[in-house]
Scaffold this motif. Structure first.
Motif, PDB file in Angstrom:
ATOM      1  N   ALA A  65       0.851  -1.203   0.000  1.00 27.09           N
ATOM      2  CA  ALA A  65       0.000   0.000   0.000  1.00 27.09           C
ATOM      3  C   ALA A  65       0.885   1.251   0.000  1.00 27.09           C
ATOM      4  O   ALA A  65       0.592   2.239  -0.682  1.00 27.09           O
ATOM      5  N   LEU A  66       2.024   1.178   0.695  1.00 31.39           N
ATOM      6  CA  LEU A  66       2.938   2.321   0.761  1.00 31.39           C
ATOM      7  C   LEU A  66       3.547   2.650  -0.603  1.00 31.39           C
ATOM      8  O   LEU A  66       3.776   3.811  -0.932  1.00 31.39           O
ATOM      9  N   ASP A  67       3.825   1.614  -1.408  1.00 29.81           N
ATOM     10  CA  ASP A  67       4.357   1.860  -2.759  1.00 29.81           C
ATOM     11  C   ASP A  67       3.361   2.684  -3.565  1.00 29.81           C
ATOM     12  O   ASP A  67       3.693   3.669  -4.226  1.00 29.81           O
ATOM     13  N   VAL A  68       2.088   2.244  -3.508  1.00 30.74           N
ATOM     14  CA  VAL A  68       1.037   2.883  -4.314  1.00 30.74           C
ATOM     15  C   VAL A  68       0.788   4.300  -3.811  1.00 30.74           C
ATOM     16  O   VAL A  68       0.695   5.243  -4.600  1.00 30.74           O
ATOM     17  N   LEU A  69       0.750   4.469  -2.487  1.00 28.32           N
ATOM     18  CA  LEU A  69       0.482   5.794  -1.909  1.00 28.32           C
ATOM     19  C   LEU A  69       1.616   6.774  -2.229  1.00 28.32           C
ATOM     20  O   LEU A  69       1.392   7.898  -2.680  1.00 28.32           O
ATOM     21  N   VAL A  75       3.091  11.492  -8.319  1.00 28.25           N
ATOM     22  CA  VAL A  75       2.435  11.742  -9.617  1.00 28.25           C
ATOM     23  C   VAL A  75       1.614  13.019  -9.552  1.00 28.25           C
ATOM     24  O   VAL A  75       1.672  13.869 -10.447  1.00 28.25           O
ATOM     25  N   LYS A  76       0.891  13.195  -8.438  1.00 29.45           N
ATOM     26  CA  LYS A  76       0.014  14.378  -8.326  1.00 29.45           C
ATOM     27  C   LYS A  76       0.830  15.664  -8.362  1.00 29.45           C
ATOM     28  O   LYS A  76       0.543  16.590  -9.134  1.00 29.45           O
ATOM     29  N   ARG A  77       1.909  15.705  -7.595  1.00 29.80           N
ATOM     30  CA  ARG A  77       2.708  16.940  -7.537  1.00 29.80           C
ATOM     31  C   ARG A  77       3.414  17.207  -8.859  1.00 29.80           C
ATOM     32  O   ARG A  77       3.513  18.339  -9.319  1.00 29.80           O
ATOM     33  N   LEU A  78       3.898  16.143  -9.501  1.00 29.67           N
ATOM     34  CA  LEU A  78       4.614  16.326 -10.771  1.00 29.67           C
ATOM     35  C   LEU A  78       3.644  16.740 -11.868  1.00 29.67           C
ATOM     36  O   LEU A  78       3.941  17.608 -12.692  1.00 29.67           O
ATOM     37  N   THR A  79       2.465  16.134 -11.882  1.00 32.63           N
ATOM     38  CA  THR A  79       1.465  16.448 -12.913  1.00 32.63           C
ATOM     39  C   THR A  79       1.077  17.923 -12.883  1.00 32.63           C
ATOM     40  O   THR A  79       0.947  18.574 -13.918  1.00 32.63           O
ATOM     41  N   TYR A  80       0.907  18.478 -11.679  1.00 30.26           N
ATOM     42  CA  TYR A  80       0.438  19.871 -11.544  1.00 30.26           C
ATOM     43  C   TYR A  80       1.589  20.861 -11.388  1.00 30.26           C
ATOM     44  O   TYR A  80       1.366  22.036 -11.154  1.00 30.26           O
TER      45      TYR A  80
END
Ligand code: AFP
Length: 314
Positions: A65-69, A75-80
């Motif tokens: 779960a830690l890998d996915v989180l 991804v969120k920070r890089l995308t925006y």
């Protein structure tokens, strides 16, 4: 060898260090976004679910779960961030395109939480990031614009290079990264070694190299986490880490884009060497995102010794 930052530069923060090195504002933004993301990853390590996610990664390996989180946080920070063209993650089967015509942007390959299986026994883990200018992630590692890792240990530290030396920052009480070591340099000969993989699967040349290190009083230091093990070699300045080709795994285990290219860039910037055992890691032209390679990384003299034992014994 570690050169403590001069008194005048101690405690300057990451953003100011990058600005004073005249880095491209987009690259500064990218590195600072990754540093911000680490604050949320720290929180997930300290309090998150330690179980399986029920999914698998780019290599078909079971994900925690830690890998996915951790991957979602990055991804969120890089995308925006507004400065990223493409994203490749060890934890994702697809490369994500954010900006099609990305020549003026940066592309990122990362392992969001390397060694995540060590969290449930409370050992140190890390985030490893490789950064290229433009949209092509299948370039030789020597073309990287920057490389960095964040080590979640007793202290949280960030080590980066943009090709102008290797610098270490530590997270303070305000969760700011402030400079502690600048222009880190490797010594000439190993006093410690980190041997990955099963020893009974070592080829003759690698076995002879490991025996040579032991015969010369080099001490074994191995946690099973690439980031803390590499960090110890780098900061002590007298060490070598290797995860070699094995009898049943000629390409070894570690991942070229997500783990080896960034660490090899940092090691060469610190005056050390990084080899597959037969040639520089940074000169490999990747064929696919999931490429692996054997690695010998640390003091230049010991990496050269490993290459000699392999050439003579394998
Ligand atoms: P995970 O990220 O899958 O936990 O693997 C960690 C790692 O790639 C690297 O951090 C270690 O150096 C290496 O595995 C240890 O592998 P062994 O457990 O085979 O020694």
């Amino acid at each position: 060898m570690v050169k403590e930052a001069g008194q005048t530069k101690l405690h300057i923060d990451l953003h100011r260090h990058l600005r004073e090195n005249n880095e491209d504002p987009r690259l500064i933004r990218l590195i600072c976004e990754i540093a911000e993301a680490s604050k949320y990853i720290i929180n997930s390590i300290r309090t998150g679910d330690l179980g399986l996610a029920g999914t698998s990664n780019l290599y078909g390996e079971e994900q925690l779960a830690l890998d996915v989180l951790s991957d979602r946080i990055l991804v969120k920070r890089l995308t925006y961030s507004g400065v990223v063209a493409k994203i490749a993650s060890e934890e994702s089967r697809e490369v994500t395109t954010i900006h099609e015509n990305g020549d003026e942007y940066y592309s990122v390959a990362y392992d969001p939480l390397d060694g995540s299986s060590l969290v449930d026994v409370n050992l140190a883990v890390g985030t490893i990031v490789s950064i290229f200018k433009g949209s092509n992630l299948l370039q030789p590692g020597r073309k990287q614009a920057a490389a960095l890792y964040i080590l979640y240990g007793p202290r949280t530290t960030l080590v980066y290079s943009t090709g102008k030396g290797v610098h270490e920052f530590s997270m303070n009480q305000l969760m700011e990264y402030t400079l502690v070591r600048e222009n880190i340099r490797m010594g000439d000969k190993a006093a410690i070694y980190s041997p990955g993989g099963q020893r009974n699967l070592y080829t003759q040349g690698v076995e002879s190299f490991a025996a040579y290190l032991e015969e010369n009083g080099v001490k074994l230091r191995y946690s099973g986490g690439f980031v803390p093990d590499f960090n110890q070699v780098l900061l002590k300045g007298k060490g070598i880490f290797f995860y070699p080709h094995l009898k049943n795994a000629p390409q070894g285990k570690l991942r070229l884009l997500f783990e080896l290219n960034p660490m090899a860039f940092l090691m060469e910037q610190a005056g050390g060497a990084a080899s597959t055992g037969r040639g520089p890691i940074l000169d490999i032209v990747p064929q696919k995102v999931e490429d692996r390679a054997p690695v010998f990384i640390g003091c230049r003299e010991d990496v050269a010794k490993a290459e000699k034992f392999i050439a003579a014994g394998d």
